[in-house]
Scaffold this motif. Structure first.
Motif, PDB file in Angstrom:
ATOM      1  N   GLU A  41       3.573   9.540  -9.878  1.00  0.00           N
ATOM      2  CA  GLU A  41       2.530  10.156  -9.052  1.00  0.00           C
ATOM      3  C   GLU A  41       3.082  11.068  -7.958  1.00  0.00           C
ATOM      4  OE1 GLU A  41      -0.795   9.982  -9.571  1.00  0.00           O
ATOM      5  OE2 GLU A  41      -0.275   8.868 -11.373  1.00  0.00           O
ATOM      6  N   HIS A  42       4.247  10.772  -7.481  1.00  0.00           N
ATOM      7  CA  HIS A  42       4.773  11.536  -6.348  1.00  0.00           C
ATOM      8  C   HIS A  42       6.060  12.276  -6.685  1.00  0.00           C
ATOM      9  CE1 HIS A  42       1.653   9.636  -4.016  1.00  0.00           C
ATOM     10  NE2 HIS A  42       2.099   8.442  -4.328  1.00  0.00           N
ATOM     11  N   GLY A  43       6.536  12.102  -7.882  1.00  0.00           N
ATOM     12  CA  GLY A  43       7.702  12.848  -8.325  1.00  0.00           C
ATOM     13  C   GLY A  43       8.989  12.487  -7.622  1.00  0.00           C
ATOM     14  N   GLU A  61      -0.104  10.052   1.249  1.00  0.00           N
ATOM     15  CA  GLU A  61      -1.557  10.013   1.365  1.00  0.00           C
ATOM     16  C   GLU A  61      -2.107   9.639   0.010  1.00  0.00           C
ATOM     17  OE1 GLU A  61      -3.753  12.925   3.355  1.00  0.00           O
ATOM     18  OE2 GLU A  61      -2.237  13.297   4.883  1.00  0.00           O
ATOM     19  N   CYS A  62      -2.257   8.362  -0.199  1.00  0.00           N
ATOM     20  CA  CYS A  62      -2.517   7.847  -1.531  1.00  0.00           C
ATOM     21  C   CYS A  62      -3.173   6.483  -1.383  1.00  0.00           C
ATOM     22  CB  CYS A  62      -1.170   7.729  -2.246  1.00  0.00           C
ATOM     23  SG  CYS A  62      -1.239   6.980  -3.869  1.00  0.00           S
ATOM     24  N   GLU A  63      -4.161   6.231  -2.199  1.00  0.00           N
ATOM     25  CA  GLU A  63      -4.891   4.960  -2.099  1.00  0.00           C
ATOM     26  C   GLU A  63      -4.344   3.876  -3.026  1.00  0.00           C
ATOM     27  OE1 GLU A  63      -7.202   4.294   0.235  1.00  0.00           O
ATOM     28  OE2 GLU A  63      -6.577   6.274   0.942  1.00  0.00           O
ATOM     29  N   TYR A  64      -3.294   4.213  -3.722  1.00  0.00           N
ATOM     30  CA  TYR A  64      -2.722   3.251  -4.669  1.00  0.00           C
ATOM     31  C   TYR A  64      -2.153   2.043  -3.938  1.00  0.00           C
ATOM     32  CZ  TYR A  64       0.480   1.445  -8.272  1.00  0.00           C
ATOM     33  OH  TYR A  64       1.152   0.658  -9.159  1.00  0.00           O
ATOM     34  N   PHE A  65      -2.366   0.880  -4.511  1.00  0.00           N
ATOM     35  CA  PHE A  65      -1.676  -0.292  -3.985  1.00  0.00           C
ATOM     36  C   PHE A  65      -1.326  -1.241  -5.116  1.00  0.00           C
ATOM     37  CE2 PHE A  65      -4.856  -3.632  -4.403  1.00  0.00           C
ATOM     38  CZ  PHE A  65      -6.044  -2.914  -4.487  1.00  0.00           C
ATOM     39  N   LEU A  85       0.847  -1.188   0.000  1.00  0.00           N
ATOM     40  CA  LEU A  85       0.000   0.000   0.000  1.00  0.00           C
ATOM     41  C   LEU A  85       0.883   1.239   0.000  1.00  0.00           C
ATOM     42  CD1 LEU A  85      -1.567  -2.320   1.793  1.00  0.00           C
ATOM     43  CD2 LEU A  85      -3.173  -0.472   2.149  1.00  0.00           C
ATOM     44  N   CYS A  86       0.601   2.114  -0.918  1.00  0.00           N
ATOM     45  CA  CYS A  86       1.390   3.326  -1.017  1.00  0.00           C
ATOM     46  C   CYS A  86       1.394   4.082   0.311  1.00  0.00           C
ATOM     47  CB  CYS A  86       0.858   4.201  -2.145  1.00  0.00           C
ATOM     48  SG  CYS A  86       1.953   5.554  -2.565  1.00  0.00           S
ATOM     49  N   LYS A  87       0.255   4.113   0.982  1.00  0.00           N
ATOM     50  CA  LYS A  87       0.182   4.895   2.222  1.00  0.00           C
ATOM     51  C   LYS A  87       1.069   4.319   3.328  1.00  0.00           C
ATOM     52  CE  LYS A  87      -4.265   2.875   3.551  1.00  0.00           C
ATOM     53  NZ  LYS A  87      -5.690   3.181   3.555  1.00  0.00           N
ATOM     54  N   LYS A 143       7.806   3.011 -10.576  1.00  0.00           N
ATOM     55  CA  LYS A 143       7.131   3.798 -11.606  1.00  0.00           C
ATOM     56  C   LYS A 143       6.043   4.677 -10.976  1.00  0.00           C
ATOM     57  CE  LYS A 143       6.545   0.941 -15.097  1.00  0.00           C
ATOM     58  NZ  LYS A 143       5.741   0.005 -15.913  1.00  0.00           N
ATOM     59  N   HIS A 144       5.303   4.084 -10.040  1.00  0.00           N
ATOM     60  CA  HIS A 144       4.238   4.839  -9.377  1.00  0.00           C
ATOM     61  C   HIS A 144       4.797   6.012  -8.567  1.00  0.00           C
ATOM     62  CE1 HIS A 144       0.658   5.821  -7.091  1.00  0.00           C
ATOM     63  NE2 HIS A 144       1.396   5.744  -5.989  1.00  0.00           N
ATOM     64  N   PHE A 145       5.806   5.755  -7.755  1.00  0.00           N
ATOM     65  CA  PHE A 145       6.401   6.830  -6.949  1.00  0.00           C
ATOM     66  C   PHE A 145       6.919   7.948  -7.841  1.00  0.00           C
ATOM     67  CE2 PHE A 145       7.439   3.770  -3.229  1.00  0.00           C
ATOM     68  CZ  PHE A 145       6.282   4.138  -2.565  1.00  0.00           C
TER      69      PHE A 145
HETATM   70 ZN    ZN Z   1       1.001   6.731  -4.277  1.00  0.00          ZN
END
Ligand code: ZN
Length: 64
Positions: free
Chosen positions: A37-39, A13-17, A6-8, A32-34
């Motif tokens: 989405e979070h730079g 503060e992110c619902e991605y998993f 889970l990203c969180k 890739k997600h980090f």
């Molecule tokens: Zn995230």
């Protein structure tokens, strides 16, 4: 072994998993997600270390 990441759990503060077989390719997905989405461009090694800090053994990530 399947894991749910889970990203969180990693400070956002992110619902991605991500859910899947614990593996380097899963790490790459997370990376890739980090990045997108979070730079934040974590290195693969940094992400492995984060999983290790959450109780996954390094060998289980590399070998499963
Ligand atoms: Zn995230």
């Amino acid at each position: 072994m399947t894991v749910k990441i889970l990203c969180k759990d990693y400070g956002f503060e992110c619902e991605y998993f991500l859910e899947g077989r614990k593996s380097i390719s899963l790490i790459k997905e997370l990376r890739k997600h980090f990045d997108s989405e979070h730079g934040i461009d974590y290195s693969e090694e940094a992400l492995i270390q984060m999983l290790v800090n959450h109780g996954h053994s390094r060998d289980s990530i590399r070998n499963e």
